[in-house]
Write a protein that holds these residues in place. Structure first.
Motif, PDB file in Angstrom:
ATOM      1  N   PRO A  39       0.822  -1.197   0.000  1.00 21.48           N
ATOM      2  CA  PRO A  39       0.000   0.000   0.000  1.00 21.48           C
ATOM      3  C   PRO A  39       0.864   1.258   0.000  1.00 21.48           C
ATOM      4  O   PRO A  39       2.090   1.176   0.129  1.00 21.48           O
ATOM      5  N   ALA A  40       0.204   2.387  -0.129  1.00 18.64           N
ATOM      6  CA  ALA A  40       0.905   3.667  -0.079  1.00 18.64           C
ATOM      7  C   ALA A  40       1.383   3.925   1.351  1.00 18.64           C
ATOM      8  O   ALA A  40       0.810   3.398   2.305  1.00 18.64           O
ATOM      9  N   LEU A  52       0.744  -6.815   0.767  1.00 16.93           N
ATOM     10  CA  LEU A  52       1.936  -6.043   0.445  1.00 16.93           C
ATOM     11  C   LEU A  52       2.398  -6.420  -0.951  1.00 16.93           C
ATOM     12  O   LEU A  52       2.391  -7.603  -1.312  1.00 16.93           O
ATOM     13  N   GLN A  53       2.793  -5.425  -1.731  1.00 17.08           N
ATOM     14  CA  GLN A  53       3.304  -5.668  -3.087  1.00 17.08           C
ATOM     15  C   GLN A  53       4.570  -4.857  -3.291  1.00 17.08           C
ATOM     16  O   GLN A  53       4.675  -3.726  -2.800  1.00 17.08           O
ATOM     17  N   ILE A 104       6.999  -1.356   7.632  1.00 18.37           N
ATOM     18  CA  ILE A 104       7.150  -2.496   6.717  1.00 18.37           C
ATOM     19  C   ILE A 104       8.381  -2.251   5.848  1.00 18.37           C
ATOM     20  O   ILE A 104       8.524  -1.174   5.264  1.00 18.37           O
ATOM     21  N   THR A 105       9.247  -3.264   5.733  1.00 19.16           N
ATOM     22  CA  THR A 105      10.467  -3.138   4.949  1.00 19.16           C
ATOM     23  C   THR A 105      10.564  -4.288   3.951  1.00 19.16           C
ATOM     24  O   THR A 105      10.371  -5.451   4.313  1.00 19.16           O
ATOM     25  N   LEU A 106      10.867  -3.937   2.706  1.00 15.58           N
ATOM     26  CA  LEU A 106      11.181  -4.912   1.657  1.00 15.58           C
ATOM     27  C   LEU A 106      12.672  -4.796   1.392  1.00 15.58           C
ATOM     28  O   LEU A 106      13.161  -3.709   1.057  1.00 15.58           O
ATOM     29  N   THR A 107      13.405  -5.900   1.562  1.00 17.82           N
ATOM     30  CA  THR A 107      14.851  -5.919   1.319  1.00 17.82           C
ATOM     31  C   THR A 107      15.136  -6.897   0.195  1.00 17.82           C
ATOM     32  O   THR A 107      14.569  -7.997   0.153  1.00 17.82           O
ATOM     33  N   VAL A 108      16.021  -6.509  -0.725  1.00 18.52           N
ATOM     34  CA  VAL A 108      16.449  -7.387  -1.809  1.00 18.52           C
ATOM     35  C   VAL A 108      17.957  -7.573  -1.708  1.00 18.52           C
ATOM     36  O   VAL A 108      18.685  -6.630  -1.397  1.00 18.52           O
ATOM     37  N   THR A 109      18.417  -8.806  -1.967  1.00 18.00           N
ATOM     38  CA  THR A 109      19.836  -9.135  -1.960  1.00 18.00           C
ATOM     39  C   THR A 109      20.173  -9.799  -3.287  1.00 18.00           C
ATOM     40  O   THR A 109      19.471 -10.718  -3.721  1.00 18.00           O
ATOM     41  N   THR A 121       5.428   3.091   6.451  1.00 17.07           N
ATOM     42  CA  THR A 121       4.692   2.917   7.696  1.00 17.07           C
ATOM     43  C   THR A 121       3.223   2.734   7.347  1.00 17.07           C
ATOM     44  O   THR A 121       2.680   3.471   6.513  1.00 17.07           O
ATOM     45  N   ILE A 122       2.594   1.720   7.968  1.00 15.69           N
ATOM     46  CA  ILE A 122       1.153   1.518   7.811  1.00 15.69           C
ATOM     47  C   ILE A 122       0.541   1.423   9.207  1.00 15.69           C
ATOM     48  O   ILE A 122       1.232   1.131  10.179  1.00 15.69           O
ATOM     49  N   PHE A 123      -0.745   1.671   9.293  1.00 19.26           N
ATOM     50  CA  PHE A 123      -1.461   1.625  10.558  1.00 19.26           C
ATOM     51  C   PHE A 123      -2.563   0.582  10.435  1.00 19.26           C
ATOM     52  O   PHE A 123      -3.491   0.752   9.640  1.00 19.26           O
ATOM     53  N   VAL A 124      -2.451  -0.489  11.189  1.00 11.88           N
ATOM     54  CA  VAL A 124      -3.437  -1.567  11.166  1.00 11.88           C
ATOM     55  C   VAL A 124      -4.400  -1.338  12.318  1.00 11.88           C
ATOM     56  O   VAL A 124      -3.982  -1.266  13.474  1.00 11.88           O
ATOM     57  N   GLN A 125      -5.688  -1.199  12.007  1.00 11.90           N
ATOM     58  CA  GLN A 125      -6.686  -0.911  13.037  1.00 11.90           C
ATOM     59  C   GLN A 125      -7.209  -2.163  13.719  1.00 11.90           C
ATOM     60  O   GLN A 125      -7.776  -2.090  14.793  1.00 11.90           O
ATOM     61  N   GLY A 126      -7.066  -3.301  13.116  1.00  9.02           N
ATOM     62  CA  GLY A 126      -7.624  -4.522  13.693  1.00  9.02           C
ATOM     63  C   GLY A 126      -9.039  -4.724  13.213  1.00  9.02           C
ATOM     64  O   GLY A 126      -9.562  -3.964  12.396  1.00  9.02           O
ATOM     65  N   GLU A 127      -9.644  -5.764  13.737  1.00 15.12           N
ATOM     66  CA  GLU A 127     -11.013  -6.076  13.323  1.00 15.12           C
ATOM     67  C   GLU A 127     -11.958  -4.989  13.817  1.00 15.12           C
ATOM     68  O   GLU A 127     -11.864  -4.565  14.972  1.00 15.12           O
ATOM     69  N   PRO A 128     -12.853  -4.517  12.953  1.00 14.71           N
ATOM     70  CA  PRO A 128     -13.813  -3.509  13.396  1.00 14.71           C
ATOM     71  C   PRO A 128     -14.748  -4.121  14.444  1.00 14.71           C
ATOM     72  O   PRO A 128     -15.004  -5.319  14.425  1.00 14.71           O
TER      73      PRO A 128
END
Length: 148
Positions: A39-40, A52-53, A104-109, A121-128
């Motif tokens: 996500p953005a 995540l993409q 969230i971190t994406l690492t490539v080697t 950074t994302i904010f997860v609210q959990g189940e409504p």
């Protein structure tokens, strides 16, 4: 071409060949690149299901030879995923995350051990919360009533 011109050219070529010290060619290996595409940054996610993409590329290695790792600042015991992107360099991860702020971190080697990372950074609210329910107990089915 005149003999003197030919002789001059031959001498110049010999001077260049014999007068030049050994040359070393250095090949510069560039590091791979990682980009989180979804996500953005600063997205608020309702619920705990997160997708995540990302995309990874490298100038020297095919994408399928690269190693990727997804991680979260809130999941410290192990990466969320370690693997390889597809042949186009795409990587996707669907996961359940605990409520809270996640870096969230994406690492490539690449095959030379060079790395690159991208983070959001994302904010997860959990189940409504469950919606309130109402139970109608009167009138019961088939009962008549008088409205006043």
């Amino acid at each position: 071409m005149t003999r003197s011109l030919r002789s001059l050219l031959l001498s110049s070529v010999l001077l260049l060949l014999l007068g030049c010290p050994d040359q070393t060619i250095n090949i510069r290996q560039t590091p791979p690149q990682a980009v989180i595409t979804f996500p953005a940054p600063d997205t608020v996610i309702a619920g705990s299901a997160v997708e995540l993409q990302g995309t990874v590329i490298d100038n020297e290695d095919p994408e399928s030879a690269l190693t990727i790792s997804w991680s979260s600042s809130e999941v410290t015991d192990a990466p969320l995923l370690v693997g390889n992107p597809d042949s186009a360099g795409s990587t996707t991860l669907a996961i359940q995350l605990e409520p809270g702020e996640h870096l969230i971190t994406l690492t490539v080697t690449d095959t030379d051990g060079q790395t690159d990372s991208d983070s959001i950074t994302i904010f997860v609210q959990g189940e409504p919360p469950a919606l309130p329910t109402a139970l109608i107990t009167q009138p019961i089915t088939g009962q008549s009533f008088l409205m006043t």
